[in-house]
Design a protein around this motif. Sequence first.
Motif, mmCIF file in Angstrom:
data_model
loop_
_atom_site.group_PDB
_atom_site.id
_atom_site.type_symbol
_atom_site.label_atom_id
_atom_site.label_comp_id
_atom_site.label_asym_id
_atom_site.label_seq_id
_atom_site.Cartn_x
_atom_site.Cartn_y
_atom_site.Cartn_z
ATOM 1 N N PHE A 114 0.844 -1.191 0.000
ATOM 2 C CA PHE A 114 0.000 0.000 0.000
ATOM 3 C C PHE A 114 0.880 1.242 0.000
ATOM 4 N N HIS A 115 0.403 2.291 -0.672
ATOM 5 C CA HIS A 115 1.119 3.565 -0.630
ATOM 6 C C HIS A 115 0.185 4.656 -0.108
ATOM 7 N N GLU A 116 0.785 5.631 0.534
ATOM 8 C CA GLU A 116 0.023 6.751 1.082
ATOM 9 C C GLU A 116 -0.442 7.659 -0.036
ATOM 10 N N THR A 117 -1.644 8.195 0.115
ATOM 11 C CA THR A 117 -2.097 9.276 -0.755
ATOM 12 C C THR A 117 -1.875 10.580 0.016
ATOM 13 N N ASP A 118 -2.237 11.681 -0.591
ATOM 14 C CA ASP A 118 -2.110 12.968 0.105
ATOM 15 C C ASP A 118 -3.391 13.308 0.867
ATOM 16 N N LYS A 119 -4.318 12.359 0.953
ATOM 17 C CA LYS A 119 -5.590 12.595 1.639
ATOM 18 C C LYS A 119 -5.486 12.153 3.097
ATOM 19 N N THR A 120 -5.652 13.099 3.998
ATOM 20 C CA THR A 120 -5.585 12.818 5.432
ATOM 21 C C THR A 120 -6.764 13.486 6.128
ATOM 22 N N TYR A 121 -7.088 12.999 7.316
ATOM 23 C CA TYR A 121 -8.131 13.617 8.117
ATOM 24 C C TYR A 121 -8.009 13.118 9.556
ATOM 25 N N THR A 122 -8.737 13.769 10.439
ATOM 26 C CA THR A 122 -8.777 13.370 11.843
ATOM 27 C C THR A 122 -10.228 13.066 12.209
ATOM 28 N N ALA A 123 -10.442 11.960 12.920
ATOM 29 C CA ALA A 123 -11.784 11.579 13.364
ATOM 30 C C ALA A 123 -11.666 10.776 14.655
ATOM 31 N N ASP A 124 -12.557 11.040 15.574
ATOM 32 C CA ASP A 124 -12.638 10.283 16.829
ATOM 33 C C ASP A 124 -11.294 10.218 17.567
ATOM 34 N N GLY A 125 -10.509 11.282 17.464
ATOM 35 C CA GLY A 125 -9.245 11.349 18.178
ATOM 36 C C GLY A 125 -8.082 10.657 17.483
ATOM 37 N N PHE A 126 -8.280 10.200 16.244
ATOM 38 C CA PHE A 126 -7.218 9.521 15.504
ATOM 39 C C PHE A 126 -6.942 10.259 14.198
ATOM 40 N N ASP A 127 -5.669 10.271 13.788
ATOM 41 C CA ASP A 127 -5.278 10.813 12.490
ATOM 42 C C ASP A 127 -5.270 9.669 11.485
ATOM 43 N N PHE A 128 -5.845 9.929 10.314
ATOM 44 C CA PHE A 128 -5.958 8.914 9.267
ATOM 45 C C PHE A 128 -5.315 9.396 7.975
#
Length: 139
Positions: A114-128
Amino acid sequence: MAVVEQIFPALTWRIRHIAMYPAHSIEFVKLANDFEGIHFGIYVDYELAGVVSLFMQGDIGQFRKLAVLPDLQGKGLGKQLMEYLIDFCKLQKLTKLWCNARVNAKEFYTKFGFHETDKTYTADGFDFVIMELLINHEK
């Protein structure tokens, strides 16, 4: 000995709850489309120890809620579930598999290509971060 099998959606909820969000109610880990997905469980000595859920749209799959019971983590069960899931996706002729990975677990997914995309977000106290795997159908 650990064995992976397809399981009924509701069987995933207890494992998700214990492993991912123990401070929330069990309702929190139920997905609106759980009954539209394909769910896999890994059994250790006939006891459900880990789960993962797959949702397909056309030739693209998203997996969600990969979870292994805390006292069984670090024993290769998540790895075995991922290998099974990727093989299943190849058999289904999917071209891409993606997930919303917790940032602190992204190295786990890179081991499977798997490779990372540039799409990130934070939800329920976790960074995704959204991670993707392009699937090659040749073995």
